[in-house]
Scaffold this motif. Structure first.
Motif, PDB file in Angstrom:
ATOM      1  N   UNK A  65       0.963  -1.106   0.078  1.00  5.97           N
ATOM      2  CA  UNK A  65      -0.004   0.022   0.020  1.00  5.97           C
ATOM      3  C   UNK A  65       0.953   1.365   0.111  1.00  5.97           C
ATOM      4  N   UNK A  87      -7.350   0.550   6.803  1.00  6.65           N
ATOM      5  CA  UNK A  87      -6.394   1.702   6.638  1.00  6.65           C
ATOM      6  C   UNK A  87      -5.059   1.146   5.836  1.00  6.65           C
ATOM      7  N   UNK A 119      -5.901  -0.312  -0.684  1.00 10.70           N
ATOM      8  CA  UNK A 119      -6.706   0.585  -1.168  1.00 10.70           C
ATOM      9  C   UNK A 119      -8.277   0.349  -1.258  1.00 10.70           C
ATOM     10  N   UNK A 120      -8.748  -0.917  -1.033  1.00  9.41           N
ATOM     11  CA  UNK A 120      -9.854  -1.167  -0.931  1.00  9.41           C
ATOM     12  C   UNK A 120      -9.987  -2.577  -0.626  1.00  9.41           C
ATOM     13  N   UNK A 167      -4.064   4.976  -8.977  1.00 13.09           N
ATOM     14  CA  UNK A 167      -2.839   4.883  -8.400  1.00 13.09           C
ATOM     15  C   UNK A 167      -3.076   3.393  -7.855  1.00 13.09           C
ATOM     16  N   UNK A 220     -15.891   5.081  -9.032  1.00 17.25           N
ATOM     17  CA  UNK A 220     -14.491   5.011  -9.211  1.00 17.25           C
ATOM     18  C   UNK A 220     -14.151   5.196 -10.777  1.00 17.25           C
ATOM     19  N   UNK A 246      -2.833  10.620  -8.377  1.00 19.67           N
ATOM     20  CA  UNK A 246      -3.426  10.797  -7.270  1.00 19.67           C
ATOM     21  C   UNK A 246      -3.391  12.263  -6.873  1.00 19.67           C
ATOM     22  N   UNK A 247      -4.785  12.914  -6.938  1.00 19.06           N
ATOM     23  CA  UNK A 247      -4.816  14.329  -6.611  1.00 19.06           C
ATOM     24  C   UNK A 247      -4.420  14.608  -5.311  1.00 19.06           C
ATOM     25  N   UNK A 248      -4.741  13.700  -4.273  1.00 14.14           N
ATOM     26  CA  UNK A 248      -4.385  13.896  -2.918  1.00 14.14           C
ATOM     27  C   UNK A 248      -2.821  13.809  -2.712  1.00 14.14           C
ATOM     28  N   UNK A 249      -1.945  13.363  -3.410  1.00 10.57           N
ATOM     29  CA  UNK A 249      -0.472  13.649  -3.452  1.00 10.57           C
ATOM     30  C   UNK A 249      -0.073  14.760  -3.892  1.00 10.57           C
ATOM     31  N   UNK A 250      -0.987  15.619  -4.592  1.00  5.38           N
ATOM     32  CA  UNK A 250      -0.447  16.805  -5.023  1.00  5.38           C
ATOM     33  C   UNK A 250      -0.590  17.877  -4.095  1.00  5.38           C
ATOM     34  N   UNK A 251       0.267  18.991  -3.704  1.00  9.16           N
ATOM     35  CA  UNK A 251       0.022  19.812  -2.616  1.00  9.16           C
ATOM     36  C   UNK A 251      -0.209  19.246  -1.486  1.00  9.16           C
ATOM     37  N   UNK A 252       0.253  18.204  -1.098  1.00  9.16           N
ATOM     38  CA  UNK A 252       0.108  17.443   0.253  1.00  9.16           C
ATOM     39  C   UNK A 252       0.961  18.000   1.322  1.00  9.16           C
ATOM     40  N   UNK A 253       2.564  17.810   0.963  1.00  6.36           N
ATOM     41  CA  UNK A 253       3.239  18.297   1.644  1.00  6.36           C
ATOM     42  C   UNK A 253       3.898  19.700   1.442  1.00  6.36           C
TER      43      UNK A 253
END
Lengths: 163, 589
Positions: free
Chosen positions: B107, B141, B144-145, B170, B202, B323-330
């Motif tokens: 994961x 957690x 992915x699913x 992803x 999805x 993965x949009x969540x990886x963009x601008x995360x940190x």
């Protein structure tokens, strides 16, 4: 800042646990959470009130989108919206207090939905702020029990969160 | 490129009468129809019907490991090498919980995997039955699913859905929990394997936004000090060719992350090494001073950025990721592009080739001059005159004897960093390591998974005496399946990376980082039926390696005693910028 996030979720077992788990794992807070099936029985509509700066809210929204069962996500507090929460309050109501409580409920457009010789149960609908204000207004009246549904919300105007 | 067969799509044939199969038979049949050749696993009560179905066919082969964790790492490594999902079958309760570390490993590194876990009978679920554990809850957690089978007739659909989710967007591991009563041999249902799955909730994005791609190209062409920073997404996204073409078209310096090694060929002059905590001096300097960073399939992990507040102060960041969540995360991205890296890079290339405007060549030339000066510092290089065997030297020699072509499967610790730094990966999918989770015990099963599927390739497991003992029981599996892995055990008697941190931060108080009573690894290898060779001096290394690699089909365990005082350098200074580094025990930037 307080945000109201609406989610359309596949009405499948485990989907809600996954969503709630996400908040716990990633350390996002949940002020309130409200969920029920929609007119389409395969979908649940969920309203979630959370706190966070823009970056946190953006991450919450993106992480929610990543969950396989999440169909749509919208931060409805970003634009004009309507927010409602249901509250049931059981208070002690004796003697003079009975009139006082009734008056207060009337002012807030609450309804007394259950009565015993010593108690009233009041039902009140409004924004979460309004419900807070009612609790304040009860003043010295002894509160026996408070049940709140958590906020539900919908966008104003033509905008919809639907398939 | 892979040894897997094409899916046998019988569903397209309308003349075929519907077959009636039990749930157990459907599980195996669906895997066969998906083109799965190997299933890695361990039997137990809840999956016995499935194992019986497995026994009665010969399309899907089963590999019996000695511990379920190894099954997950084998499947994971197969996926890393081939790009296709690896498949695991374990029983309920302890079988499933033993697989947890492997699921989490996959994961964290976005590796496609399908894990079938047995479960107690449906009517017993929730009653604390024998070998019952809430695997959906435990794995939620770290995958992915996950899904559970509620009706046997849903099995083909759920298996197809698991593969679809694992391998698209992803990638990641998907767990399918199968209660035993879903697989009863005497209850048969019509079998139909779906050809595709369409989920309304999805729909992963494929193409990048054309407006964003235009913006990115404009920013890139305006750069005076550009750098290309490529991660594991380039490898899993199969975009190495496009990445290389783009870098060479614009003459960009390229750095790969730990997960991205091989995405750009290490032997090319534009490659400036790995970046991050143990990245090269030149890569970290170039990143820090860059004015435009093109990040591709990388996630600005804390082991790369160091202190994000001091991260690359002058850079405009273009970030391509599925993965949009990886963009601008940190780290904030100025030009985000969400999409599969391969089509996005292709679109960028097409646009760049049309453009008349080129990069400012004078600026680029002086940027390269600066980079060459950094490169000439040889920051963090090891002492080649020392009498003791240096781990870096060992890796260099392994790379020579395998001509840089081996699949290198690493465990976790100092040896992992030495392998990353000193083995030049010129092709993608050859460097197999647990980057995100940092799972000790990954190396040997990973090497087994690769060797099984690529029997003609040189497969090396770079490990240490700490990591290897976390899954050493798999030497037995290696014997059973004839897996001729070469184990390079960099033995320094210490948990090296822990010791290094204790040297640097705890005044060399070695709290539990020294391993007393190590086994005789040579005898141990021999006890399992393999070849063991001990190497204690630099002179012994070359002949030992030659002997080991000449024994094509045999597992050879090279127990190599190295300098126990060696540290991994460069090392970023905690809390500093990208380019704040220790270069040796006495030098820092």
């Amino acid at each position: 800042m307080r945000h109201i996030i609406s989610v359309l979720l596949e009405n499948e077992s485990g989907a809600l646990a996954r969503l709630v788990g996400l908040f716990a794992q990633r350390g996002y807070n949940i002020d309130s959470l409200n969920v029920a099936p929609t007119d389409d029985a395969t979908l649940s509509r969920l309203t979630l009130v959370t706190q966070g700066n823009d970056q946190v809210i953006e991450q919450i929204s993106k992480q929610l989108h990543k969950l396989i069962e999440v169909v749509k996500v919208s931060d409805i507090s970003e634009a004009a919206h309507i927010e409602r929460e249901l509250m049931l309050v059981k208070v002690k109501a004796n003697g003079n207090q009975r009139e006082e409580v009734k008056r207060c409920a009337d002012i807030f457009r609450g309804q007394i939905i259950d009565v015993t010789p010593g108690t009233y149960t009041i039902q009140l609908v409004g924004t979460s702020d309004k419900l807070d204000a009612f609790i304040q207004a009860l003043g010295t009246t002894p509160i026996l029990e408070v049940v709140r549904s958590g906020a539900s919300g919908i966008a104003r105007g033509e905008k919809t969160l639907a398939l | 490129m892979t040894s897997q067969t094409q899916p046998d799509d019988k569903s397209a044939n309308p003349n075929r009468s519907t077959e009636m199969l039990s749930g157990a038979a459907m599980v195996i049949r669906a895997l066969a129809d998906e083109g799965v050749e190997y299933l890695y696993g361990y039997p137990g009560g809840a999956v016995l019907h499935i194992y019986d179905a497995l026994f009665q066919q010969n399309k899907v082969k089963h590999v019996l490991v000695r511990h379920e964790q190894a099954a997950t790492h084998m499947a994971d490594a197969y996926a890393r090498a081939s790009g296709k999902a690896g498949v695991v079958l374990v029983t309920s309760g302890p079988g499933a919980t033993n697989a947890v570390t492997g699921i989490a490993t996959a994961y964290m590194d976005s590796i496609p995997m399908v894990i079938l876990t047995g479960q107690v009978m449906s009517h017993l679920i929730g009653g604390d039955a024998f070998q019952e554990t809430d695997m959906l809850g435990i794995s939620r957690p770290i995958c992915k699913h996950n899904m559970s089978v509620r009706r046997p007739e849903d099995i083909p659909y759920l298996i197809k859905k698991a593969f679809h989710i694992a391998q698209s967007g992803r990638p990641g591991p998907v767990v399918l929990d199968i209660p035993k009563d879903m697989t009863m041999p005497n209850q048969k249902f019509p079998y139909h394997y779906p050809t595709e799955i369409n989920l309304r909730s999805y729909q992963p994005k494929q193409q990048g936004h054309s407006g964003q791609i235009k913006k990115a190209v404009t920013a890139l062409l305006g750069a005076k000090k550009p750098i290309l920073y490529a991660g594991g997404g380039v490898i899993m996204g199969g975009a190495s060719n496009e990445l290389t073409e783009l870098a060479q078209l614009l003459n960009l310096p390229v750095t790969n992350t730990l997960m991205g090694l091989g995405a750009y060929p290490a032997g090319d002059k534009q490659f400036i090494g790995m970046l991050g905590m143990h990245g090269s001096y030149e890569a970290n300097q170039t990143m820090h001073h860059a004015d435009v960073i093109l990040a591709v399939g990388a996630r600005f992990d804390d082991r790369v950025t160091n202190n994000t507040k001091k991260f690359c102060p002058d850079a405009t960041i273009i970030h391509i990721d599925i993965d949009p969540a990886s963009i601008s995360k940190t780290v904030n991205a100025h030009i985000p592009i969400v999409g599969l890296v391969q089509p996005v890079l292709s679109d960028m290339l097409a646009l760049l080739k049309q453009k008349k405007k080129k990069l400012d060549s004078a600026a680029l030339q002086s940027w390269w001059q600066q980079i060459e000066q950094w490169r000439a510092v040889h920051g963090g290089r090891y002492d080649t005159t020392a009498p003791l065997l240096k781990p870096q030297y060992v890796i260099e020699q392994v790379s020579k004897i395998t001509k840089g072509e081996a699949y290198v499967c690493s465990d976790v610790g100092q040896h992992q960093m030495f392998a990353a730094q000193y083995y030049p990966f010129n092709k993608p999918n050859r460097w197999i390591n647990s980057g995100g989770l940092g799972t000790m015990g990954f190396g040997l099963p990973a090497a087994m998974g690769v060797k099984l599927n690529y029997p003609d390739a040189d497969v090396v497991c770079v490990t240490g005496e700490g990591s290897i003992q976390m899954n050493i029981q798999e030497l037995s599996t290696c014997k059973q399946y004839g897996l001729g892995v070469k184990i390079i055990n960099l033995n320094n008697g210490y948990l090296g990376m822990v010791k290094q941190w204790q040297d640097m931060n705890y005044e060399s108080r070695y709290a539990s980082s020294y391993m007393d009573s190590l086994p005789d690894f040579v005898k141990l290898a021999e006890a399992y039926g393999h070849v063991g060779i001990r190497v204690t001096t630099p002179e012994e290394l070359q002949p030992a390696l030659e002997r080991a690699f000449a024994l094509k089909d045999q597992l050879v365990f090279l127990d190599i005693h190295i300098d126990p005082k060696e540290h991994v350098y460069p090392m970023q200074v905690p809390g500093g910028a990208m380019n704040d580094m220790f270069l040796s025990k006495t030098e820092r930037t």
